[in-house]
Write a protein that holds these residues in place. Sequence first.
Motif, PDB file in Angstrom:
ATOM      1  N   PRO A 101       0.840  -1.212   0.000  1.00 58.97           N
ATOM      2  CA  PRO A 101       0.000   0.000   0.000  1.00 58.97           C
ATOM      3  C   PRO A 101       0.864   1.246   0.000  1.00 58.97           C
ATOM      4  N   ARG A 102       0.408   2.267  -0.765  1.00 56.73           N
ATOM      5  CA  ARG A 102       1.137   3.531  -0.824  1.00 56.73           C
ATOM      6  C   ARG A 102       0.516   4.497   0.181  1.00 56.73           C
ATOM      7  N   ARG A 103       1.300   4.956   1.125  1.00 55.13           N
ATOM      8  CA  ARG A 103       0.813   5.950   2.076  1.00 55.13           C
ATOM      9  C   ARG A 103       1.983   6.765   2.581  1.00 55.13           C
ATOM     10  N   GLY A 104       1.670   7.976   3.013  1.00 64.29           N
ATOM     11  CA  GLY A 104       2.699   8.842   3.565  1.00 64.29           C
ATOM     12  C   GLY A 104       3.078   8.404   4.963  1.00 64.29           C
ATOM     13  N   PRO A 105       4.045   9.074   5.554  1.00 66.52           N
ATOM     14  CA  PRO A 105       4.459   8.729   6.919  1.00 66.52           C
ATOM     15  C   PRO A 105       3.334   9.002   7.910  1.00 66.52           C
ATOM     16  N   VAL A 106       3.233   8.137   8.901  1.00 67.77           N
ATOM     17  CA  VAL A 106       2.227   8.312   9.946  1.00 67.77           C
ATOM     18  C   VAL A 106       2.772   9.273  10.992  1.00 67.77           C
ATOM     19  N   VAL A 107       1.997  10.355  11.311  1.00 70.87           N
ATOM     20  CA  VAL A 107       2.391  11.282  12.355  1.00 70.87           C
ATOM     21  C   VAL A 107       1.471  11.089  13.546  1.00 70.87           C
ATOM     22  N   ALA A 108       1.870  11.655  14.669  1.00 63.62           N
ATOM     23  CA  ALA A 108       1.156  11.384  15.917  1.00 63.62           C
ATOM     24  C   ALA A 108      -0.318  11.766  15.849  1.00 63.62           C
ATOM     25  N   ARG A 109      -0.646  12.880  15.181  1.00 67.54           N
ATOM     26  CA  ARG A 109      -2.039  13.307  15.158  1.00 67.54           C
ATOM     27  C   ARG A 109      -2.919  12.346  14.362  1.00 67.54           C
ATOM     28  N   ASP A 110      -2.319  11.519  13.491  1.00 67.38           N
ATOM     29  CA  ASP A 110      -3.102  10.515  12.748  1.00 67.38           C
ATOM     30  C   ASP A 110      -3.681   9.462  13.681  1.00 67.38           C
ATOM     31  N   LEU A 111      -3.109   9.330  14.876  1.00 67.09           N
ATOM     32  CA  LEU A 111      -3.538   8.282  15.801  1.00 67.09           C
ATOM     33  C   LEU A 111      -4.632   8.745  16.756  1.00 67.09           C
ATOM     34  N   LEU A 112      -5.007  10.027  16.708  1.00 65.92           N
ATOM     35  CA  LEU A 112      -6.069  10.538  17.571  1.00 65.92           C
ATOM     36  C   LEU A 112      -7.419   9.998  17.146  1.00 65.92           C
ATOM     37  N   ASP A 113      -8.317   9.815  18.108  1.00 62.86           N
ATOM     38  CA  ASP A 113      -9.675   9.411  17.720  1.00 62.86           C
ATOM     39  C   ASP A 113     -10.374  10.603  17.080  1.00 62.86           C
ATOM     40  N   PRO A 114     -11.470  10.372  16.330  1.00 64.10           N
ATOM     41  CA  PRO A 114     -12.095  11.440  15.553  1.00 64.10           C
ATOM     42  C   PRO A 114     -12.495  12.655  16.379  1.00 64.10           C
ATOM     43  N   GLU A 115     -13.036  12.457  17.596  1.00 63.30           N
ATOM     44  CA  GLU A 115     -13.483  13.599  18.385  1.00 63.30           C
ATOM     45  C   GLU A 115     -12.297  14.451  18.832  1.00 63.30           C
ATOM     46  N   ALA A 116     -11.241  13.811  19.312  1.00 62.97           N
ATOM     47  CA  ALA A 116     -10.051  14.549  19.728  1.00 62.97           C
ATOM     48  C   ALA A 116      -9.422  15.281  18.544  1.00 62.97           C
ATOM     49  N   ALA A 117      -9.406  14.620  17.400  1.00 62.29           N
ATOM     50  CA  ALA A 117      -8.861  15.265  16.211  1.00 62.29           C
ATOM     51  C   ALA A 117      -9.686  16.484  15.835  1.00 62.29           C
ATOM     52  N   GLY A 118     -11.027  16.380  15.994  1.00 58.60           N
ATOM     53  CA  GLY A 118     -11.894  17.512  15.675  1.00 58.60           C
ATOM     54  C   GLY A 118     -11.663  18.695  16.596  1.00 58.60           C
ATOM     55  N   VAL A 119     -11.468  18.425  17.872  1.00 59.25           N
ATOM     56  CA  VAL A 119     -11.180  19.501  18.833  1.00 59.25           C
ATOM     57  C   VAL A 119      -9.826  20.135  18.515  1.00 59.25           C
ATOM     58  N   LEU A 120      -8.836  19.316  18.176  1.00 61.72           N
ATOM     59  CA  LEU A 120      -7.521  19.861  17.835  1.00 61.72           C
ATOM     60  C   LEU A 120      -7.612  20.758  16.604  1.00 61.72           C
ATOM     61  N   GLU A 121      -8.403  20.342  15.602  1.00 61.57           N
ATOM     62  CA  GLU A 121      -8.574  21.160  14.409  1.00 61.57           C
ATOM     63  C   GLU A 121      -9.223  22.497  14.733  1.00 61.57           C
ATOM     64  N   ALA A 122     -10.048  22.544  15.809  1.00 62.59           N
ATOM     65  CA  ALA A 122     -10.767  23.775  16.168  1.00 62.59           C
ATOM     66  C   ALA A 122      -9.898  24.768  16.922  1.00 62.59           C
ATOM     67  N   VAL A 123      -8.735  24.334  17.390  1.00 59.04           N
ATOM     68  CA  VAL A 123      -7.827  25.261  18.075  1.00 59.04           C
ATOM     69  C   VAL A 123      -7.196  26.171  17.025  1.00 59.04           C
ATOM     70  N   PRO A 124      -7.256  27.493  17.196  1.00 62.30           N
ATOM     71  CA  PRO A 124      -6.730  28.405  16.181  1.00 62.30           C
ATOM     72  C   PRO A 124      -5.261  28.158  15.880  1.00 62.30           C
ATOM     73  N   ALA A 125      -4.894  28.361  14.619  1.00 61.62           N
ATOM     74  CA  ALA A 125      -3.499  28.193  14.229  1.00 61.62           C
ATOM     75  C   ALA A 125      -2.619  29.251  14.864  1.00 61.62           C
ATOM     76  N   ARG A 126      -3.189  30.443  15.095  1.00 62.14           N
ATOM     77  CA  ARG A 126      -2.434  31.519  15.732  1.00 62.14           C
ATOM     78  C   ARG A 126      -3.236  32.048  16.912  1.00 62.14           C
ATOM     79  N   GLY A 127      -2.542  32.414  17.956  1.00 62.38           N
ATOM     80  CA  GLY A 127      -3.220  32.903  19.136  1.00 62.38           C
ATOM     81  C   GLY A 127      -3.930  31.772  19.860  1.00 62.38           C
ATOM     82  N   GLY A 128      -4.869  32.111  20.717  1.00 65.57           N
ATOM     83  CA  GLY A 128      -5.590  31.106  21.469  1.00 65.57           C
ATOM     84  C   GLY A 128      -7.084  31.378  21.471  1.00 65.57           C
ATOM     85  N   ALA A 129      -7.836  30.473  22.075  1.00 60.77           N
ATOM     86  CA  ALA A 129      -9.289  30.610  22.168  1.00 60.77           C
ATOM     87  C   ALA A 129      -9.753  29.957  23.451  1.00 60.77           C
ATOM     88  N   GLN A 130     -10.890  30.444  23.947  1.00 65.79           N
ATOM     89  CA  GLN A 130     -11.474  29.826  25.123  1.00 65.79           C
ATOM     90  C   GLN A 130     -12.106  28.496  24.757  1.00 65.79           C
TER      91      GLN A 130
END
Length: 393
Positions: free
Chosen positions: A303-332
């Motif tokens: 199978p052809r796939r790129g390297p696995v990084v740590a965030r690939d191993l997160l469950d869907p809900e945790a990954a969704g919360v991580l995606e919601a954290v702003p790329a710059r600055g912070g949020a409540q």
Amino acid sequence: MTGPGREERLARAALTRLTEPGDETIGRWLRQMGPVGLVRGLTGKGSPPRGAREERLAGCRARAEVLDPVADLAAVARLGGRFLCPGDLEWPGQLDDLGDARPIGLWVRGSPGVRTWALRSVAVVGARACTGYGSHVAATLGAGLAERGWVVVSGAAYGVDGAAHRGALAADGATVAVLASGVDVPYPRGHTELLDRIAEQGLLLAELPPGGHPTRSRFVLRNRVIAALTRGTVVVEAEYRSGSLVTARRARELGRHTMGVPGPVTSGLSAGVHELLREGACLVSDADDVAELVGGMGELAPPRRGPVVARDLLDPEAAGVLEAVPARGGAQARAIAREAGTGRERALARLYELQALGFVERQGDLWQLAATASTSGTPKPPGRHGGVRRGGD
């Protein structure tokens, strides 16, 4: 050696000197008259073939003045070689797919059996004036296919051909050179040592008798043998007008696999390969791809796939919360929960998990990406003092 008798073998050997390879008219006459009758007809010792023109017969009679098939057979035997005819146990039956263009016979140097080697063989061909990229790819393909038990077939020319042969030899693998000259005539001269190595470790095949020299038309006609002999043809680099494309297209006509390795669109040597791909050839990038196409069941490319990084191993809900954290600055946490489409409590729980894993950090009442995670996608493990800060939510 079983198969055709001595008289037929001598006649076929004579025909390889009297005629040119791949001549379908000669092939039709051979089928109608047999080799002995055809030799007699072409040399003026018997009735000429039906429809033969005088100029053709005159040319054959001129060549017949130096005809000595016994000497040719003795010459190839001194090299440790042999002359194969259709009907011999060693004859590769896939050449019969060429019909009347089938070789009259094959002059061979090397000890392996031609028929058995051809059953699991792949042609790797391409430009003579190849780039460094083309040479590297051809050598890698040659070595990779050899390591997987495939026989690498090519034409021993400069460039891609030579690189493919060398790759197979370097892997202690099997390789076959199909020549447009006699098996005792090294061409190109610069490949004399390479051809000697192939003769020792693999096979040299030719339609021309000993002493035969290559011509432009013989190179083109040689390509049909490469196409028919193998289970598939890979073109590495080729311009629009290239003998390698002739080989691949003939392979396609014969029902063999045709494959191309893509290259830079800015290179003229990619143009022919890309045209072949547009015509329906399969795109391949390495020996695994080739083996999957031409091999049997179970010979699959990984199978052809790129390297696995740590965030690939997160469950869907945790990954969704991580995606919601702003790329710059912070949020409540409340804003992050709204962006992630989940409740504040669940988002907060996930944020603490992500903090423990090193993906995010808390600054007062704001959550933000950890410095290493925002740049590399791979978190840095929390330090000794990476605990939860007081204050806020």
